[in-house]
Motif scaffolding. Structure first.
Motif, short mmCIF file in Angstrom:
data_model
loop_
_atom_site.label_atom_id
_atom_site.label_comp_id
_atom_site.label_asym_id
_atom_site.label_seq_id
_atom_site.Cartn_x
_atom_site.Cartn_y
_atom_site.Cartn_z
N HIS A 107 0.85 -1.20 0.00
CA HIS A 107 0.02 0.08 -0.09
C HIS A 107 0.81 1.44 0.08
O HIS A 107 0.30 2.40 -0.09
CB HIS A 107 -0.99 0.01 1.17
N SER A 108 2.30 1.11 0.11
CA SER A 108 3.05 2.47 0.13
C SER A 108 2.96 3.20 -1.07
O SER A 108 2.71 2.45 -2.14
CB SER A 108 4.54 2.09 0.62
N PRO A 109 2.89 4.47 -1.23
CA PRO A 109 2.76 5.21 -2.41
C PRO A 109 3.90 4.71 -3.41
O PRO A 109 3.59 4.68 -4.53
CB PRO A 109 3.01 6.71 -1.78
N ARG A 110 5.12 4.49 -2.87
CA ARG A 110 6.23 4.15 -4.02
C ARG A 110 5.95 2.76 -4.46
O ARG A 110 6.16 2.70 -5.70
CB ARG A 110 7.46 4.25 -3.24
N PHE A 111 5.54 1.82 -3.65
CA PHE A 111 5.04 0.78 -4.40
C PHE A 111 3.86 0.74 -5.43
O PHE A 111 4.05 0.21 -6.60
CB PHE A 111 4.73 -0.25 -3.32
N VAL A 112 2.94 1.62 -5.11
CA VAL A 112 1.87 1.82 -6.20
C VAL A 112 2.54 2.39 -7.28
O VAL A 112 2.20 1.89 -8.41
CB VAL A 112 0.61 2.69 -5.40
N GLU A 134 10.59 -6.94 -8.16
CA GLU A 134 11.86 -6.03 -7.92
C GLU A 134 11.80 -4.75 -7.11
O GLU A 134 13.08 -4.31 -6.96
CB GLU A 134 12.15 -5.69 -9.51
N PHE A 135 10.55 -4.64 -6.32
CA PHE A 135 10.53 -3.25 -5.71
C PHE A 135 11.34 -3.53 -4.42
O PHE A 135 11.41 -4.49 -3.95
CB PHE A 135 9.10 -3.07 -5.22
N GLU A 136 12.06 -2.42 -4.19
CA GLU A 136 12.83 -2.23 -2.98
C GLU A 136 12.42 -1.59 -1.72
O GLU A 136 11.73 -0.68 -1.97
CB GLU A 136 14.48 -1.63 -3.46
N VAL A 137 12.51 -2.25 -0.57
CA VAL A 137 12.45 -1.63 0.70
C VAL A 137 13.53 -1.60 1.53
O VAL A 137 14.29 -2.47 1.48
CB VAL A 137 10.96 -2.04 1.08
N PRO A 138 13.48 -0.74 2.83
CA PRO A 138 14.44 -0.83 3.49
C PRO A 138 14.57 -2.40 4.29
O PRO A 138 13.71 -2.70 4.52
CB PRO A 138 14.17 0.15 4.53
N ALA A 139 15.60 -2.58 4.40
CA ALA A 139 15.95 -4.10 5.07
C ALA A 139 15.80 -3.83 6.60
O ALA A 139 16.47 -3.14 7.20
CB ALA A 139 17.36 -4.46 4.80
N LEU A 385 2.23 7.93 7.59
CA LEU A 385 2.88 7.07 8.41
C LEU A 385 3.47 5.98 7.36
O LEU A 385 4.63 5.69 7.47
CB LEU A 385 2.26 6.57 9.44
N LEU A 386 2.58 5.50 6.30
CA LEU A 386 3.13 4.57 5.52
C LEU A 386 4.28 4.79 4.68
O LEU A 386 5.32 4.34 4.58
CB LEU A 386 1.96 4.17 4.56
N HIS A 387 4.35 6.14 4.34
CA HIS A 387 5.34 6.58 3.47
C HIS A 387 6.64 6.87 4.10
O HIS A 387 7.75 6.36 3.85
CB HIS A 387 5.05 7.86 2.82
N LYS A 388 6.43 7.47 5.38
CA LYS A 388 7.76 7.58 6.17
C LYS A 388 8.35 6.27 6.63
O LYS A 388 9.61 6.27 6.54
CB LYS A 388 7.40 8.61 7.52
N LEU A 389 7.70 5.35 7.10
CA LEU A 389 7.98 4.15 7.52
C LEU A 389 8.56 3.12 6.53
O LEU A 389 9.62 2.50 6.78
CB LEU A 389 7.05 3.39 8.53
N MET A 390 7.98 3.29 5.50
CA MET A 390 8.44 2.23 4.32
C MET A 390 9.59 2.97 3.49
O MET A 390 10.23 2.21 2.83
CB MET A 390 7.23 2.17 3.36
#
Length: 400
Positions: A107-112, A134-139, A385-390
């Motif tokens: 649901h994160s804006p970057r993923f969408v 291939e989408f990347e997120v913080p480890a 929150l979703l954007h900042k946490l992700m």
């Protein structure tokens, strides 16, 4: 993005377990219609026995992601086992991954944005596992994932509660309308009329009896900017005129005076799909605006009928069902002209009782609106929150 990252494929695997029609008739079925945009849990469900095409199996804790029209932002965490449309990808979290965290990622804006960038097809745009994997997120460690999920799911649960309160308020309003428009407030004996039972002292009038004006709007295409806002059917919501997604027109002063809306004007939607035709909304403030051609402006005689009372009656679900019977229909289009509008019958109590009925329904509307505004604030908080946490901009422990 700062720090180390992982790909989506490092966090989960795609599960492909086809289920032929009829092999699991008692199973829960989930289609795209059972997922709401931006929500982490389903809003409905069906029966697998009703399906005639192959579905995909899922287990509790799996994440179901809508690959069709990914801009709709549909992804949920499955609470139980079942089968789903093949338009949903079934993703299963790895052992070191919190499945709630996985659902939140989708649901994160970057993923969408990433998913939309990988769509193919024009009529039915779809993204694919090959692209979104291939989408990347913080480890994050499992503990950090859990902290992020705890925060997001807490806010999501409060949003769900606020939605429940809105639904309960709408149910109360429907029940109140049924009582107020058939029994009134005084408990007097009823009489049978052309529109059903009403209190014995009430009249039954037609809109023609109380109408001062029924006027079609402007046949002009709106523009992004201009001198005057033009109200269209998208400005109608829950019986009220809302000034959102406004377009504009250029008019001379004489035309503006002729089509300017005023407080107490009723705008009737005369043409659209059968679901939308027949809706009415009341203008509540005096900000400058005109109205479009597929709306009919109705002005009523305030000495006989309070416009707010008629507006509530016209938007009562039972009235809406009857109004739609007046519509002439073509392919994908329904129409109710001003002449037919004037034939609509409605109950007409004294002005004092009209005012009391309006006051009762206004009180319920205020409560519904309060819960809606709370929900809007919570939704904005969830997205932020979703954007900042992700993105790692904020750590979950910083929110404690």
């Amino acid at each position: 993005m700062n720090g180390s990252t992982v790909r989506l494929v490092d966090l989960c695997e795609l599960i492909a377990e086809p289920v032929r029609p009829g092999t699991r008739p008692g199973a829960l079925y989930l289609g795209l219609e059972h997922l709401a945009s931006g929500r982490l849990s389903r809003i409905g469900g069906g029966q697998a026995s009703d399906m005639r095409s192959t579905t995909s199996a899922f287990q509790p804790g799996d994440v179901l992601y809508g690959k069709l029209r990914p801009y709709l932002d549909k992804a949920i965490l499955a609470e139980g086992a079942g089968v789903c449309t093949t338009e949903l990808l079934v993703l299963r979290a790895q052992e070191c991954v919190d499945s709630r965290f996985l659902a939140a990622i989708l649901h994160s804006p970057r993923f969408v944005e990433h998913a939309v960038a990988g769509t193919t097809g024009v009529q039915h745009p779809r993204t694919s596992w090959a692209h979104v994997r291939e989408f990347e997120v913080p480890a994050l460690s499992f503990g950090e994932q859990r902290q992020v999920a705890d925060v997001l799911w807490l806010v999501h649960e409060v949003i769900r509660r606020s939605e429940t309160l809105v639904e309960e308020g709408q149910g109360l309003k429907r029940a109140a309308m049924r009582t107020l428009f058939t029994r009134g407030l005084c408990g007097e004996p009823q009489k049978e009329t052309e529109i059903g039972p009403v209190p014995g002292s009430w009249e039954v009038a037609s809109i023609d009896d109380v109408a001062v004006t029924t006027q079609y709007g402007l046949s002009m295409r709106g523009q992004p900017s201009g001198a005057y806002p033009i109200l269209r059917m998208n400005c109608q919501e829950d019986g009220k005129v809302h000034y959102r997604d406004i377009q504009f027109v250029e008019l001379d002063s004489e035309s503006y005076e002729r089509f300017q809306v005023k407080p107490g004007d009723l705008l009737f939607n005369r043409t659209n799909s059968i679901e939308l035709v027949g809706r009415m909304a009341i203008v509540e403030d005096d900000r400058p605006a005109v109205f479009a051609s597929y709306l009919v402006r109705l002005v009523v005689d305030n000495n006989r009928c309070i416009p707010e009372f008629l507006n509530y009656f016209m938007n009562w679900p039972r009235t809406q069902e009857e109004i739609k019977k007046l519509a002439s229909r073509a392919v994908g289009q329904a129409n109710i002209n001003a002449t037919k509008l004037r034939t609509v019958l409605f109950p007409l109590p004294t002005k004092d009782e009209q005012q009391e009925i309006v006051a009762n329904l206004d009180a319920i509307d205020r409560q519904i609106d309060l819960h809606r505004r709370k929900r809007t604030v919570l939704e904005e908080l969830f997205k932020a929150l979703l954007h900042k946490l992700m993105t790692g901009e904020v750590r979950a422990e910083e929110l404690g």
